[in-house]
Enzyme design. Structure first.
Site, PDB file in Angstrom:
ATOM      1  N   ASN A  26       0.805  -1.228   0.000  1.00 38.93           N
ATOM      2  CA  ASN A  26       0.000   0.000   0.000  1.00 38.93           C
ATOM      3  C   ASN A  26       0.835   1.275   0.000  1.00 38.93           C
ATOM      4  OD1 ASN A  26       0.722  -0.707   2.648  1.00 38.93           O
ATOM      5  ND2 ASN A  26      -0.932   0.499   3.494  1.00 38.93           N
ATOM      6  N   TYR A  27       1.997   1.231   0.699  1.00 40.00           N
ATOM      7  CA  TYR A  27       2.973   2.332   0.639  1.00 40.00           C
ATOM      8  C   TYR A  27       4.335   1.689   0.469  1.00 40.00           C
ATOM      9  CZ  TYR A  27      -0.301   5.931   2.315  1.00 40.00           C
ATOM     10  OH  TYR A  27      -1.328   6.822   2.441  1.00 40.00           O
ATOM     11  N   GLY A  30       0.910 -11.891   9.930  1.00 42.17           N
ATOM     12  CA  GLY A  30       1.849 -11.566  11.009  1.00 42.17           C
ATOM     13  C   GLY A  30       1.837 -12.634  12.092  1.00 42.17           C
ATOM     14  N   GLU A  66       4.457  -4.963  11.756  1.00 45.85           N
ATOM     15  CA  GLU A  66       3.599  -3.786  11.566  1.00 45.85           C
ATOM     16  C   GLU A  66       2.356  -4.272  10.846  1.00 45.85           C
ATOM     17  OE1 GLU A  66       6.801  -0.192  11.555  1.00 45.85           O
ATOM     18  OE2 GLU A  66       5.608  -0.486   9.768  1.00 45.85           O
ATOM     19  N   GLU A 111      -7.740  -7.500  -6.629  1.00 44.37           N
ATOM     20  CA  GLU A 111      -8.934  -7.825  -7.404  1.00 44.37           C
ATOM     21  C   GLU A 111     -10.129  -8.169  -6.518  1.00 44.37           C
ATOM     22  OE1 GLU A 111      -7.960 -10.715 -10.339  1.00 44.37           O
ATOM     23  OE2 GLU A 111      -9.903 -10.500 -11.347  1.00 44.37           O
ATOM     24  N   LYS A 155      11.612  -8.585   0.347  1.00 45.05           N
ATOM     25  CA  LYS A 155      10.542  -9.150  -0.484  1.00 45.05           C
ATOM     26  C   LYS A 155       9.391  -8.151  -0.559  1.00 45.05           C
ATOM     27  CE  LYS A 155       6.960 -11.848  -0.295  1.00 45.05           C
ATOM     28  NZ  LYS A 155       6.273 -11.170  -1.413  1.00 45.05           N
ATOM     29  N   CYS A 188      -2.757   1.609   6.645  1.00 43.50           N
ATOM     30  CA  CYS A 188      -2.966   0.936   7.929  1.00 43.50           C
ATOM     31  C   CYS A 188      -3.573   1.923   8.918  1.00 43.50           C
ATOM     32  CB  CYS A 188      -1.662   0.378   8.454  1.00 43.50           C
ATOM     33  SG  CYS A 188      -0.354   1.598   8.446  1.00 43.50           S
TER      34      CYS A 188
END
Ligand code: NAD
Length: 489
Positions: A165-166, A244, A261, A340, A188, A295
């Site tokens: 996302n960022y 996580g 995170e 998607e 990764k 987030c």
């Protein structure tokens, strides 16, 4: 778009030639453009064999990198910052094409790494400095003749498994301090930001970071899992709470450094003394920026009942500026979602909320072709609704009226997450009173969805453990060595 697309294919081919030497037999990762669901390109995923080689390469090099003078590592990071500026437009377009971020926001994300670079470079010497504690023996209250010294060493080889996302923020927050503190990094990127990840790798190498010190691992969850199971000395993960938790099991077994995170379901509370126009403007940005895929995006809004109606009116007014569009156009504010399956997932949250009594104030359905979802606000929400419990990760928020501050606080804390929370009020004391009891790692007064390089960024509860950024976020990539030194008597 068409002309750029051709350039992009040429550019991607050159990357592919480089990647092909790593893996000629493995599967390909399909990169799609979420704005129209078309296939942009395919790149080779890492195989077990290529991953093993990368780990071995990093391991062999880690002593050399650890002993490389700090000044050289700092110079390479500074050069990387310059290269990001040089290639800003190309990098922004790649990011927008592969994950749908509106182009102006892609540029902003890449540009904002500059202030983080400045912070890390300004603090690294202080963060790594050894410490000589006073040699008073507290037991005997006498000075001992043994000198004591605390030193910080890099962890060794670390895995950085990142979200899409960022990619520049969450990637950089890990790999920049990791490299500066002398660690070799296996990075990764997410399968939805793999081209950006590879582009960052190329620029780091051009900036002078040795190829063995920073290697990109291409793939999805399978490659992520293989990396977690490998002999790395630390795992730094940004992604969903579900992934996580899986990673935590493996890392804890091996007793290596683990930093997570994870997701959020971040609330804001609008008090009856808030500047409603300002609050609505700021909160609309907190909901819709990055198409709500942050987030720390605002997902729950509690409004004091005395200002419920006028606040909703102001929020509708300010949220009208957030419209979906072609993410490659400068004026676009809300792009497609990166994944998607996400529009269909958001639709199930909307339907569940409506069935349980929510009203649609705006949006509430899928957008045009591609993975678009209309910017959406739902009023009259309560905590029986999935919309107020599960992370949405899209341009959508639920609103609820509350009778007083205590009720707002109780609802803000009624979540498995603990990333950020905000209060809008003219009174600092009132905001402080509420926020000190909020179970979140970051709290905001009259602002939201904000990250600073100077402050630690982390989560509580299912939002994670450990921190990035701040001086803590440099030291987390080191371990201490305690020296006890005595001259021969
Ligand atoms: P995700 O958990 O699906 O994937 C994250 C990364 O983990 C990807 O690189 C993926 O390939 C890899 N992965 C997937 N399964 C794995 C496994 N079993 N073992 C090892 N690696 C695996 O998350 P996402 O969709 O990429 O990211 C969105 C999530 O990230 C949201 O929940 C968001 O809140 C969170 N996020 C948190 C922060 C923060 O700072 N707290 C920042 C950004 C994103």
């Amino acid at each position: 778009l068409h002309v750029f697309h051709l350039d992009f294919i040429e550019w991607e081919k050159s990357l592919r030639l480089k990647g092909a030497t790593l893996n000629t037999t493995g599967a390909l990762l399909a990169i799609k453009n979420p704005a129209n669901a078309s296939l942009l390109c395919e790149i080779p995923k890492d195989t077990c064999r290529s991953l093993e080689k990368k780990i071995e390469r990093a391991r062999t090099f880690s002593k050399t990198w650890k002993n490389t003078p700090l000044i050289e590592r700092m110079a390479a990071l500074r050069r990387f910052d310059e290269l990001l500026k040089r290639d800003l437009e190309k990098l922004a377009q790649i990011l927008t094409l592969e994950m749908g971020k509106p182009i102006a926001q892609s540029r902003d994300e890449i540009r904002s790494t500059h202030s983080r670079t400045e912070f890390f470079l300004g603090e690294i010497e202080r963060a790594l400095a050894g410490e000589e504690p006073s040699c008073q023996d507290y037991h005997n209250t006498e000075m001992t003749e043994i000198r004591e010294f605390l030193e910080r060493e890099p962890l060794g080889v670390i895995a950085s498994i990142s979200a899409w996302n960022y990619p520049y923020f969450v990637g950089f927050n890990v790999f920049a301090p990791a490299l500066l503190t002398g660690n070799c990094v296996l990075y990764k990127p997410s399968e939805h930001a793999a081209l950006s990840g590879r582009a960052m790798g190329d620029l780091l190498h051009e900036a002078g970071i040795p190829e063995q010190a920073f290697q990109v691992v291409v793939g999805d969850g399978e490659q992520g899992q293989a990396l977690v199971a490998s002999q790395v000395d630390g795992i730094f993960f940004t992604g969903s709470s579900a992934t996580g938790k899986l990673i935590a099991k493996t890392a804890q077994e091996r007793m290596i450094r683990l930093q997570l995170e994870l997701g959020g379901k971040d609330p804001v509370y609008v008090c009856d003394d808030a500047d409603l126009d300002f609050a609505a403007y700021s909160i609309a940005e907190g909901i819709f920026y990055n198409s709500g895929q942050g987030c720390s995006s605002v997902e729950r809004i509690y409004i004091h009942e005395a200002v419920h109606e006028p606040f909703i009116e102001r929020l509708q007014y300010h949220s009208a500026a957030w419209q979906i569009g072609n993410p490659l156009e400068d004026t676009c504010k809300v792009g497609p979602l990166a994944r998607e399956e996400q529009p269909a997932f958001l639709m199930t949250q909307v339907e569940d909320a409506i069935q349980k009594g929510a009203f649609v104030l705006r949006g509430g359905k899928r957008g045009r072709d591609g993975y678009f979802f209309e910017p959406t606000l739902l009023a009259n929400c309560n905590h029986s609704m999935r919309l107020m419990q599960e992370e949405s990760f899209g341009p959508i928020a639920g609103l609820a009226s509350v009778p007083n501050d205590q009720a707002a606080l109780t609802l803000m804390n009624d979540t498995t997450y603990g990333l950020t929370a905000a209060v809008y009020s003219r009174s600092k004391e009132r905001a402080r009173r509420i926020l000190k009891d909020v179970e979140a790692a970051t709290v905001y007064w009259n602002c939201c969805d904000r990250v600073s390089p100077r402050l630690p960024w982390g989560g509580r509860k299912d939002s994670g453990m450990g921190v990035t950024l701040s001086v803590e976020g440099l030291r987390i990539f080191t371990r201490t060595k305690a020296w006890h030194l005595r001259d021969t008597p």
